[in-house]
Design an enzyme around this catalytic site. Structure first.
Site, PDB file in Angstrom:
ATOM      1  N   CYS A   1       6.295  -5.167   0.550  1.00  0.00           N
ATOM      2  CA  CYS A   1       6.429  -3.829  -0.050  1.00  0.00           C
ATOM      3  C   CYS A   1       6.269  -2.736   1.007  1.00  0.00           C
ATOM      4  O   CYS A   1       7.162  -2.563   1.818  1.00  0.00           O
ATOM      5  CB  CYS A   1       5.476  -3.697  -1.232  1.00  0.00           C
ATOM      6  SG  CYS A   1       5.995  -2.403  -2.373  1.00  0.00           S
TER       7      CYS A   1
ATOM      8  N   ILE B   1       6.115  -3.131  -7.340  1.00  0.00           N
ATOM      9  CA  ILE B   1       5.318  -1.934  -7.646  1.00  0.00           C
ATOM     10  C   ILE B   1       5.808  -0.794  -6.744  1.00  0.00           C
ATOM     11  O   ILE B   1       5.577  -0.819  -5.539  1.00  0.00           O
ATOM     12  CB  ILE B   1       3.807  -2.184  -7.414  1.00  0.00           C
ATOM     13  CG1 ILE B   1       3.336  -3.427  -8.177  1.00  0.00           C
ATOM     14  CG2 ILE B   1       2.992  -0.942  -7.801  1.00  0.00           C
ATOM     15  CD1 ILE B   1       1.986  -3.961  -7.728  1.00  0.00           C
TER      16      ILE B   1
ATOM     17  N   HIS C   1       5.269  -8.476  -4.235  1.00  0.00           N
ATOM     18  CA  HIS C   1       3.880  -8.745  -3.848  1.00  0.00           C
ATOM     19  C   HIS C   1       3.442 -10.155  -4.224  1.00  0.00           C
ATOM     20  O   HIS C   1       2.788 -10.334  -5.254  1.00  0.00           O
ATOM     21  CB  HIS C   1       2.942  -7.778  -4.591  1.00  0.00           C
ATOM     22  CG  HIS C   1       3.042  -6.363  -4.169  1.00  0.00           C
ATOM     23  ND1 HIS C   1       2.264  -5.823  -3.178  1.00  0.00           N
ATOM     24  CD2 HIS C   1       3.825  -5.359  -4.616  1.00  0.00           C
ATOM     25  CE1 HIS C   1       2.562  -4.546  -3.027  1.00  0.00           C
ATOM     26  NE2 HIS C   1       3.506  -4.238  -3.888  1.00  0.00           N
TER      27      HIS C   1
ATOM     28  N   GLY D   1       0.873  -1.177   0.000  1.00  0.00           N
ATOM     29  CA  GLY D   1       0.000   0.000   0.000  1.00  0.00           C
ATOM     30  C   GLY D   1       0.904   1.218   0.000  1.00  0.00           C
ATOM     31  O   GLY D   1       1.802   1.304  -0.821  1.00  0.00           O
ATOM     32  N   GLU D   2       0.693   2.101   0.938  1.00  0.00           N
ATOM     33  CA  GLU D   2       1.514   3.310   1.030  1.00  0.00           C
ATOM     34  C   GLU D   2       2.002   3.432   2.473  1.00  0.00           C
ATOM     35  O   GLU D   2       1.210   3.670   3.385  1.00  0.00           O
ATOM     36  CB  GLU D   2       0.670   4.511   0.595  1.00  0.00           C
ATOM     37  CG  GLU D   2       1.347   5.839   0.750  1.00  0.00           C
ATOM     38  CD  GLU D   2       2.754   5.862   0.184  1.00  0.00           C
ATOM     39  OE1 GLU D   2       2.943   5.523  -0.989  1.00  0.00           O
ATOM     40  OE2 GLU D   2       3.689   6.201   0.945  1.00  0.00           O
ATOM     41  N   SER D   3       3.313   3.246   2.645  1.00  0.00           N
ATOM     42  CA  SER D   3       3.855   3.153   4.008  1.00  0.00           C
ATOM     43  C   SER D   3       3.645   4.435   4.815  1.00  0.00           C
ATOM     44  O   SER D   3       3.401   4.379   6.024  1.00  0.00           O
ATOM     45  CB  SER D   3       5.343   2.804   3.957  1.00  0.00           C
ATOM     46  OG  SER D   3       6.048   3.768   3.208  1.00  0.00           O
TER      47      SER D   3
ATOM     48  N   GLU E   1       1.100 -11.759  -3.080  1.00  0.00           N
ATOM     49  CA  GLU E   1      -0.355 -11.856  -2.944  1.00  0.00           C
ATOM     50  C   GLU E   1      -1.087 -11.579  -4.248  1.00  0.00           C
ATOM     51  O   GLU E   1      -2.291 -11.812  -4.331  1.00  0.00           O
ATOM     52  CB  GLU E   1      -0.859 -10.924  -1.823  1.00  0.00           C
ATOM     53  CG  GLU E   1      -0.813  -9.426  -2.115  1.00  0.00           C
ATOM     54  CD  GLU E   1       0.562  -8.777  -1.906  1.00  0.00           C
ATOM     55  OE1 GLU E   1       1.572  -9.501  -1.753  1.00  0.00           O
ATOM     56  OE2 GLU E   1       0.613  -7.533  -1.917  1.00  0.00           O
TER      57      GLU E   1
HETATM   58  N1  GLN Z   1       5.911   3.021  -2.539  1.00  0.00           N
HETATM   59  C1  GLN Z   1       5.075   2.535  -1.481  1.00  0.00           C
HETATM   60  C2  GLN Z   1       5.488   3.072  -0.123  1.00  0.00           C
HETATM   61  O1  GLN Z   1       6.390   3.801  -0.017  1.00  0.00           O
HETATM   62  C3  GLN Z   1       5.047   1.025  -1.431  1.00  0.00           C
HETATM   63  C4  GLN Z   1       4.391   0.492  -2.677  1.00  0.00           C
HETATM   64  C5  GLN Z   1       3.680  -0.821  -2.480  1.00  0.00           C
HETATM   65  O2  GLN Z   1       3.420  -1.270  -1.369  1.00  0.00           O
HETATM   66  N2  GLN Z   1       3.313  -1.394  -3.596  1.00  0.00           N
HETATM   67  O3  GLN Z   1       4.890   2.767   0.837  1.00  0.00           O
END
Ligand code: GLN
Length: 201
Positions: A80, A138, A181, A48-50, A183
């Site tokens: 990720c 990704i 990923h 997701g987005e950390s 999943e």
């Molecule tokens: N770029 C995202 C982050 O910094 C991570 C991307 C992902 O989980 N696919 O959290």
């Protein structure tokens, strides 16, 4: 005995991880509260987005309890953004983003993004038998430093050009992290590996 694996469900690809974990035989639940956390044998932190997840951990009053649970030995797997959250140090992130320090490693966020945002490759992952693992990256992080006691499970292969040799899967005790990923590919071997780590304890 059924193992219950929680998936941190503040943001990200929660459903895909729950499906993969259930397919390998775990019970799953969404973790959004301290009570949810107390009810699981292990936790997955999804992609997701950390930086968003870091902020939401604060909003949901989960940062301290989750960090304490991990320090106390709760098995965890992060993919990720989840890898970023499990790190002890993160480069190229927002100054206010916090991580959980469950693995002694330095991770660079969006590391491949300087070359190409997303790509796929076949990886040899230590401990995963059979065909190479199809790895989908990704806007992925990579691992720039690991401490003693951290096992490197996979590196980007030579064909990947500039990023060849980069560490993209690690394990420290009962904590696992991948830049990619699993999943989203239908290959369940990484989730199977995590479930067996949780069963062994
Ligand atoms: N770029 C995202 C982050 O910094 C991570 C991307 C992902 O989980 N696919 O959290």
């Amino acid at each position: 005995m059924t193992v219950r694996i929680g998936v941190l469900a503040l943001q990200g690809d929660v459903r895909e991880h729950r499906r993969a974990l259930e397919e390998v035989g775990a019970a799953t639940s969404a973790v959004r509260t301290v009570a949810d956390l107390a009810a699981v044998d292990a936790i997955v932190i999804p992609g997701g987005e950390s930086t968003t997840m870091s902020r939401l951990l604060g909003v949901f009053d989960l940062y301290d309890p989750l960090r304490a649970a991990l320090a106390g030995g709760l098995p965890a797997y992060g993919s990720c953004a989840g890898m970023i959250l499990l790190a002890s140090e993160v480069l190229d992130t927002r100054p206010d983003a916090r991580c959980l320090a469950a693995i002694d490693m330095t991770v660079r966020r969006n590391a491949f993004g300087r070359q190409v945002d997303s790509f796929e490759t076949d990886l040899h992952v230590a401990g995963i038998d059979g065909a190479p693992v199809r790895a989908v990256f990704i806007r992925a992080p990579w691992v720039e430093r690991v401490g003693d006691g951290v096992d490197v499970l996979a590196r980007v292969p030579a064909e990947a050009g500039e990023s060849a040799g980069t560490v993209v899967a690690v394990q420290q005790g009962v904590t696992l992290a991948t830049s990619f990923h699993p999943e989203v590919t239908g290959d369940l071997r990484i989730h199977e590996h995590f479930l067996s780590m949780v069963r062994r304890g």
